[in-house]
Design a protein around this motif. Structure first.
Motif, PDB file in Angstrom:
ATOM      1  N   LYS A  24      36.803  42.265  40.760  1.00 51.15           N
ATOM      2  CA  LYS A  24      38.034  42.943  40.357  1.00 51.15           C
ATOM      3  C   LYS A  24      38.966  42.014  39.582  1.00 51.15           C
ATOM      4  O   LYS A  24      38.859  40.800  39.652  1.00 51.15           O
ATOM      5  N   VAL A  25      39.889  42.624  38.840  1.00 49.36           N
ATOM      6  CA  VAL A  25      40.924  41.864  38.149  1.00 49.36           C
ATOM      7  C   VAL A  25      42.276  42.259  38.724  1.00 49.36           C
ATOM      8  O   VAL A  25      42.411  43.267  39.416  1.00 49.36           O
ATOM      9  N   ASP A  26      43.285  41.460  38.415  1.00 47.37           N
ATOM     10  CA  ASP A  26      44.649  41.734  38.868  1.00 47.37           C
ATOM     11  C   ASP A  26      45.106  43.077  38.297  1.00 47.37           C
ATOM     12  O   ASP A  26      44.967  43.332  37.106  1.00 47.37           O
ATOM     13  N   VAL A  27      45.634  43.962  39.149  1.00 49.64           N
ATOM     14  CA  VAL A  27      46.059  45.279  38.675  1.00 49.64           C
ATOM     15  C   VAL A  27      47.138  45.170  37.607  1.00 49.64           C
ATOM     16  O   VAL A  27      47.214  45.997  36.706  1.00 49.64           O
ATOM     17  N   ALA A  71      43.443  39.419  48.482  1.00 52.82           N
ATOM     18  CA  ALA A  71      43.828  39.423  47.070  1.00 52.82           C
ATOM     19  C   ALA A  71      44.754  40.607  46.803  1.00 52.82           C
ATOM     20  O   ALA A  71      44.357  41.602  46.199  1.00 52.82           O
ATOM     21  N   LYS A  92      45.239  42.386  43.362  1.00 51.29           N
ATOM     22  CA  LYS A  92      44.158  43.148  42.740  1.00 51.29           C
ATOM     23  C   LYS A  92      44.108  44.593  43.221  1.00 51.29           C
ATOM     24  O   LYS A  92      43.176  45.334  42.877  1.00 51.29           O
ATOM     25  N   TYR A  93      45.110  45.007  44.004  1.00 54.58           N
ATOM     26  CA  TYR A  93      45.120  46.358  44.551  1.00 54.58           C
ATOM     27  C   TYR A  93      46.497  46.980  44.404  1.00 54.58           C
ATOM     28  O   TYR A  93      47.513  46.282  44.504  1.00 54.58           O
ATOM     29  N   SER A 141      39.377  47.616  30.814  1.00 56.07           N
ATOM     30  CA  SER A 141      39.033  48.033  32.165  1.00 56.07           C
ATOM     31  C   SER A 141      37.818  48.941  32.173  1.00 56.07           C
ATOM     32  O   SER A 141      37.133  49.061  33.160  1.00 56.07           O
ATOM     33  N   ASN A 166      36.367  41.167  45.364  1.00 57.98           N
ATOM     34  CA  ASN A 166      37.515  40.484  44.776  1.00 57.98           C
ATOM     35  C   ASN A 166      37.115  39.608  43.598  1.00 57.98           C
ATOM     36  O   ASN A 166      37.913  39.396  42.677  1.00 57.98           O
ATOM     37  N   GLU A 197      45.496  44.838  34.293  1.00 58.12           N
ATOM     38  CA  GLU A 197      44.950  46.109  33.818  1.00 58.12           C
ATOM     39  C   GLU A 197      46.044  46.992  33.249  1.00 58.12           C
ATOM     40  O   GLU A 197      45.873  47.611  32.205  1.00 58.12           O
ATOM     41  N   THR A 225      41.730  43.636  50.556  1.00 58.21           N
ATOM     42  CA  THR A 225      43.126  43.898  50.185  1.00 58.21           C
ATOM     43  C   THR A 225      44.059  42.838  50.754  1.00 58.21           C
ATOM     44  O   THR A 225      45.113  42.549  50.169  1.00 58.21           O
TER      45      THR A 225
END
Length: 362
Positions: free
Chosen positions: A342-345, A244, A247-248, A359, A339, A348, A241
């Protein structure tokens, strides 16, 4: 994968996220209180032992937070599916999933809570769709639905799910014993994966009990790698977290701070909010990181004389430098891997707003 299935997949993910959002405050309270209390303790035969009266009270408050965590998760998954009538049967399902099964010491843990929360929600949703006489409608949400759904959820778990889970856990324990002579690295990989798989659940506890049994015989070099594996999931997710932030979500960022504190004193459950919200990305990452850290501990012949893990037990660890290296590398591997997956929130949210289901596809 057709659009209908993708849409349903997205709905299930949203239900899980609802449960996680309600669970996070309980995780934070439990984790911070336990971390603060244990930080004042000393290593003992049963892990970190708290001697201060005030610290013991704070510890009990933290334990209460952790005890409520799993029922809250299941209850609000059911709430997301079926509204208020789903809360009680969902919490009952989560409570049962976090209790020993039959005559065995095993629990279904947070993975069982996810299943029971969804099951309870669908059961309540189904009962709400019944056509009943007008005179029954006022008592349906406060009497009929809670009782029927709770009985269906509870009895299904007790009679259909509980014993098979206990048998599986017993088989895993026997399997660990049979391969214990095949090499420290093999055992480290297997137990490292198990520790991170359900973060305090039945698989995790099976690996720990295996190590505890060897400790009773004076063998500490299995608990050493496990001590590393115990703390890398929360430390890895906390670091992720920080590395990145895009991404959260804001809630996950707060959970990341709590996860770092929990990881320092060996509470694997600090990673549960992340795994519950995004299991397909988080579970492989934390399992890989824990296995990497455990292997380093095995290669360095790390021994842990306390039935606990994390940096807090460093005073009773053999080869402490290797122990810290294992924690560091396992944490970094976890953070970088999750990370990467995951993708950038914000992407999404934008995709969801545009009607896409990417997603769910990943």
């Amino acid at each position: 994968m057709n659009e209908a299935l993708l849409a349903e997949c997205k709905k299930v993910k949203n239900h899980l996220m609802t449960g996680v959002s309600y669970m996070i405050p309980s995780v934070v309270v439990g984790g911070i209180c336990i971390a603060g209390a244990l930080a004042t303790g000393t290593p003992g035969e049963k892990g970190m032992e708290v001697t201060s009266v005030l610290a013991n009270h704070i510890l009990n408050i933290g334990i209460a937070g952790f005890t409520l965590m799993i029922p809250i998760l299941a209850g609000y998954i059911a709430y997301s599916l079926a509204g208020k009538p789903g809360v009680v049967p969902g919490m009952i399902g989560g409570y049962l999933a976090n209790q020993p099964i039959a005559d065995s010491p095993y629990k279904a843990g947070f993975l069982g809570a996810l299943v029971m929360g969804l099951f309870a929600g669908y059961i309540v949703k189904w009962i709400k769709g019944w056509r009943v006489p007008n005179y029954l409608r006022p008592v349906m949400p406060i009497f009929v639905i809670p009782i029927l759904s709770s009985l269906m959820v509870g009895l299904t778990y007790i009679y259909l799910l509980g014993q098979p889970i206990a048998s599986v856990m017993g088989g895993i324990t026997d399997g660990l014993k049979s391969i214990s002579q095949q090499g420290a690295v093999v055992i480290a990989i297997i137990t490292g994966l198990m520790i991170a798989f359900d973060m305090g659940g039945p698989v995790n506890k099976t690996a720990c009990m295996f190590a505890f049994g060897l400790m009773a015989e004076g063998v500490y070099t299995v608990m050493g790698p496990i001590g590393i594996a115990i703390c890398t999931p929360p430390l890895g997710m906390g670091l992720a977290t920080l590395l990145a932030r895009g991404k959260y979500s804001a809630e996950e960022m707060e959970a990341g701070k709590a996860a770092l504190a929990m990881g320092m004193i060996g509470i694997t459950e600090g990673a549960i909010p992340f795994a519950a919200a995004d299991p397909l990305r988080v579970l492989p990452s934390i399992m890989t990181g824990s296995a990497v850290g455990a292997v380093i501990g095995a290669l360095g012949k790390v021994g842990d004389h306390a039935p606990h893990g994390g940096p807090i037990v460093l005073p009773v660890v053999d080869n402490p430098a290797v122990y810290l290296i294992g924690i560091f590398l396992g944490t970094v591997v976890t953070a970088l891997m999750v990370n990467f997956l995951k993708v950038d929130v914000r992407k999404e949210f934008a995709r969801a707003a545009g009607g896409g289901f990417g997603s769910c596809r990943r």
